[in-house]
Design an enzyme around this catalytic site. Structure first.
Site, PDB file in Angstrom:
ATOM      1  N   GLY A 291     -16.807   6.400  34.226  1.00 26.90           N
ATOM      2  CA  GLY A 291     -18.078   7.071  33.982  1.00 26.90           C
ATOM      3  C   GLY A 291     -18.387   7.307  32.526  1.00 26.90           C
ATOM      4  O   GLY A 291     -19.479   7.779  32.189  1.00 26.90           O
ATOM      5  N   SER A 409      -8.108   1.245  22.899  1.00 31.91           N
ATOM      6  CA  SER A 409      -7.667   2.166  21.858  1.00 31.91           C
ATOM      7  C   SER A 409      -8.729   2.284  20.761  1.00 31.91           C
ATOM      8  O   SER A 409      -9.845   1.783  20.908  1.00 31.91           O
ATOM      9  CB  SER A 409      -6.329   1.703  21.273  1.00 31.91           C
ATOM     10  OG  SER A 409      -5.776   2.701  20.446  1.00 31.91           O
ATOM     11  N   LYS A 412      -8.801   5.205  15.065  1.00 37.13           N
ATOM     12  CA  LYS A 412      -8.233   6.494  14.663  1.00 37.13           C
ATOM     13  C   LYS A 412      -6.733   6.560  14.941  1.00 37.13           C
ATOM     14  O   LYS A 412      -6.053   7.490  14.489  1.00 37.13           O
ATOM     15  CB  LYS A 412      -8.970   7.633  15.372  1.00 37.13           C
ATOM     16  CG  LYS A 412     -10.414   7.784  14.917  1.00 37.13           C
ATOM     17  CD  LYS A 412     -11.132   8.893  15.665  1.00 37.13           C
ATOM     18  CE  LYS A 412     -12.532   9.080  15.118  1.00 37.13           C
ATOM     19  NZ  LYS A 412     -13.367   7.885  15.248  1.00 37.13           N
ATOM     20  N   LYS A 424      -3.702   8.626  20.739  1.00 39.07           N
ATOM     21  CA  LYS A 424      -3.975   7.223  21.058  1.00 39.07           C
ATOM     22  C   LYS A 424      -2.881   6.315  20.496  1.00 39.07           C
ATOM     23  O   LYS A 424      -2.526   5.303  21.110  1.00 39.07           O
ATOM     24  CB  LYS A 424      -5.343   6.814  20.517  1.00 39.07           C
ATOM     25  CG  LYS A 424      -6.513   7.527  21.181  1.00 39.07           C
ATOM     26  CD  LYS A 424      -6.601   7.238  22.677  1.00 39.07           C
ATOM     27  CE  LYS A 424      -7.074   5.834  22.963  1.00 39.07           C
ATOM     28  NZ  LYS A 424      -7.247   5.589  24.421  1.00 39.07           N
ATOM     29  N   SER A 455     -21.676   8.490  24.219  1.00 36.29           N
ATOM     30  CA  SER A 455     -21.902   9.919  24.404  1.00 36.29           C
ATOM     31  C   SER A 455     -21.109  10.720  23.382  1.00 36.29           C
ATOM     32  O   SER A 455     -19.927  10.488  23.166  1.00 36.29           O
ATOM     33  CB  SER A 455     -21.486  10.331  25.817  1.00 36.29           C
ATOM     34  OG  SER A 455     -20.111  10.084  26.022  1.00 36.29           O
ATOM     35  N   VAL A 458     -22.119   9.874  16.741  1.00 31.47           N
ATOM     36  CA  VAL A 458     -22.966  10.339  15.656  1.00 31.47           C
ATOM     37  C   VAL A 458     -24.427   9.917  15.827  1.00 31.47           C
ATOM     38  O   VAL A 458     -25.336  10.660  15.468  1.00 31.47           O
ATOM     39  CB  VAL A 458     -22.395   9.834  14.302  1.00 31.47           C
ATOM     40  CG1 VAL A 458     -22.499   8.319  14.189  1.00 31.47           C
ATOM     41  CG2 VAL A 458     -23.101  10.499  13.136  1.00 31.47           C
ATOM     42  N   THR A 475     -20.988  15.538   7.480  1.00 34.65           N
ATOM     43  CA  THR A 475     -19.784  16.262   7.056  1.00 34.65           C
ATOM     44  C   THR A 475     -19.443  16.013   5.590  1.00 34.65           C
ATOM     45  O   THR A 475     -19.024  16.916   4.877  1.00 34.65           O
ATOM     46  CB  THR A 475     -18.583  15.881   7.933  1.00 34.65           C
ATOM     47  OG1 THR A 475     -18.382  14.461   7.853  1.00 34.65           O
ATOM     48  CG2 THR A 475     -18.838  16.264   9.380  1.00 34.65           C
TER      49      THR A 475
END
Length: 644
Positions: A291, A409, A412, A424, A455, A458, A475
């Protein structure tokens, strides 16, 4: 033939026809006024008395009509100001007629010229209205023009209908809307029908295109509607948010939006998945996290490969409900069996039952908590789902002799600066360990960066902030990220999984990293606004810097070790990363499970730090991390439990 003749007329020819009609209405209206006011009186003498006025009135009508531009106004635009102009024309003609009659000393009925003006305006108005209806009916039954239904009778739908009136290629035949209270109403002369009667409306008006004008409706709902309407043989277009609509031609251009792919600093991978399809055809495929953004797109593309069974494995009930509804619709044309399973990948009993019951051949593992700040402050939950869940699912796949297991994966995971990335990377180490052991299952990992439009990512955040009028929060102005579209990433995941031989870490070619501040500027500008800054203090949307969030890095990487090998696809490279031994992997999982059971975030972080040496937390001081590692080592020595 009639329609082709009308369409082939030039703008000047159409204006000339309208002008001729307007001039013919002058003597017609005058005669009608004489008839109404002189019942029972011989009309012939009256007509002779006013015969000299008619040529002058016709000439004056022609001059006034040209000055008011009435003949140049398109029939579809005859409303509002245009109606007011025709009223001015009728009034001036009535006054002119009265003056001419007085100068000629012609006997006349009281109020003749007032009635003449009213009749001329009435006949003028209804002639224009009748011509509009006739042409609309011809257009609606023509195969030359696109007959359009607008799905959504709100502000966006109304704006779109107004703009389409200016187009020579479209005619709006009807509105469709899921609000039952609007059914039976008309809007600007266009009828509104219930969305559940779409098939009947399409047949009635011979519609060949539908435009979704519902910016507030979720992407999943729009996808569902698109699939349902396309099954009726229609072309379906979507429209961006109302706040992004500015001006006429721009609105029509937005019917075919460029989409988030335009934000990439490279050409997107647009072609459909062709190679690798056979690996999924007639196979039983399980997709965990079905989902989520990536999981759902993987489902869409796997269905297109015509597997035998597609199992949707999802923890969120709402996400699973929406995914199942969409997949069942897509599967109708392919005959794929869709199975929805609600549960956690960390539930070993359920995982084994599902793998065995449906004879799963391929597992695509996309289930994970991915939001960096949330995992950073929820270490136990993040590690339990991302690490232990991967271990349970991968080991169960090996035990059930699944043919292929693909771990989705992230970049990050490379020298992670946050717990999400570390989780991860630890999940990768678990899969690499299983791949190094003799087994029937081919394990592989596909690693890529940020996905545009997913979802919580950014792009949707920036779009929401822009829709509210700003500011757009950033940021750090130096932050860069790699980006792919959801479609690109999913296609390459499937392709990489199809030619894996075991143990590979596939890295997707994502081009050059994108500066987030440049991405924010492009989003603002493509939304029709300007950036407000020192160089442009009168701009619309301001970009505000808030500072790096816990665990956030300035720049991401795609591989730990240098050097990579090419594969059968130019967008996919294969790297061989270092991994833990079987004993070290088992010990790390044991320690992590114990730390989670003790409810200690400190111990959890320490276990991760030991298992992933390159983990360099951005949100924790090095001294604090060292204390946690020492504390965890003491705990391990005290318990001294054997490795699994």
């Amino acid at each position: 033939m009639l329609l082709k003749s009308i369409i082939s007329l030039s703008r000047r020819q159409k204006s000339s026809i309208l002008m001729a009609i307007d001039l013919l209405l002058v003597p017609l209206s005058f005669c009608l006024a004489l008839v109404l006011l002189n019942e029972g009186t011989a009309l012939l003498p009256l007509l002779r008395a006013h015969v000299l006025e008619q040529p002058l009135l016709i000439a004056e009508a022609g001059v006034l009509s040209s000055l008011l531009g009435l003949s140049r106004i398109k029939l579809r635009e005859y409303q509002g100001e245009a109606v007011g102009r025709s009223a001015v024309l009728a009034s001036v003609l009535a006054i002119t007629s009265a003056v001419q009659s007085n100068l000629a000393a012609v006997e006349q009925s009281p109020g003749l010229h007032v009635v003449f003006g009213l009749l001329y305006f009435t006949v003028f108005f209804f002639t224009r209205l009748t011509l509009t209806q006739i042409l609309t009916a011809i257009y609606r039954n023509s195969r030359t023009l696109s007959r359009v239904a607008i799905y959504g009778a709100g502000r966006t739908g109304m704006a779109l209908a107004r703009e389409l009136r200016d187009s020579d290629d479209f005619v709006v035949c009807a509105f469709l809307d899921d609000n039952a209270t609007l059914a039976g109403m008309t809007m600007n002369g266009v009828p509104i029908h219930s969305g559940v009667h779409a098939a009947r409306v399409i047949e009635q008006y011979k519609i060949n295109q539908v435009i979704l004008a519902m910016p507030s409706v979720s992407t999943d709902k729009q996808t569902f509607l698109s699939q349902r309407l396309e099954k009726l043989g229609l072309q379906v277009h979507s429209l961006p948010a109302f706040t992004q609509i500015h001006g006429g031609q721009e609105l029509l251009d937005l019917m075919r939006p460029v989409g988030t792919a335009a934000l990439l600093c490279r050409d997107p991978l647009n072609h459909e998945l062709t190679a690798g399809r056979n690996a999924y055809r007639d196979a039983n495929v399980l997709i965990s996290g079905a989902g989520g953004s990536i999981g759902l797109e993987l489902c869409r593309q796997v269905v297109a490969c015509r597997p035998k069974t597609l199992v949707l494995y999802e923890l969120s009930e709402l996400a699973l409900y929406n995914a199942e509804a969409e997949m069942r619709l897509l599967a109708e044309a392919t005959g794929v069996e869709i199975v929805a399973v609600l549960g956690s990948v960390a539930d070993r009993v359920q995982v084994m039952q599902v793998l065995e019951r449906y004879g799963i051949d391929i597992v695509l593992h996309a289930a994970a908590y991915k939001h960096v700040p949330l995992v950073e402050i929820n270490a136990r939950a993040g590690m339990a789902n991302n690490v232990l869940g991967t271990a349970v699912l991968a080991r169960a796949a090996r035990e059930a002799q699944v043919k292929r297991f693909v771990l989705v994966s992230t970049d990050k995971a490379v020298r992670p600066g946050n717990l999400m990335g570390a989780s991860k990377r630890l999940a990768e180490l678990i899969v690499q360990d299983l791949a190094a052991r003799p087994a029937r299952t081919v394990f592989s990992i596909v690693r890529f960066g940020n996905v545009l439009g997913s979802s919580g990512s950014v792009v949707p955040l920036f779009q929401e902030q822009i829709a509210r009028g700003g500011p757009v929060t950033l940021t750090d102005e130096r932050v860069t990220r790699y980006f792919m579209t959801i479609q690109e990433a999913s296609r390459l995941v499937l392709l990489a999984g199809s030619f894996a031989e075991g143990g590979e870490v596939f890295v997707l070619d994502m081009g050059r990293p994108v500066k987030i501040i440049d991405l924010a500027r492009r989003l603002i500008e493509t939304s029709g606004f300007t950036v407000r800054d020192a160089r442009n203090p009168e701009g619309d949307i301001e970009i505000v810097t808030t500072g790096l969030r816990p665990g956030e890095k300035l720049h991401e990487e795609l591989m730990v070790r240098k050097g990579a090998q090419t594969t059968a696809h130019p967008k996919i490279i294969s790297v061989r990363e270092d991994h833990l031994s079987e004993l070290a992997t088992a010990a790390a999982l044991r320690d992590l499970r114990e730390a989670i059971d003790r409810g200690s975030d400190t111990d959890v972080i320490a276990v991760v730090a030991r298992a992933v040496p390159e983990y360099a937390p951005q949100s924790l001081p090095a001294s604090a991390l060292q204390c946690q590692v020492v504390q965890a080592q003491r705990t391990e020595q005290a318990t001294d439990l054997p490795a699994e």
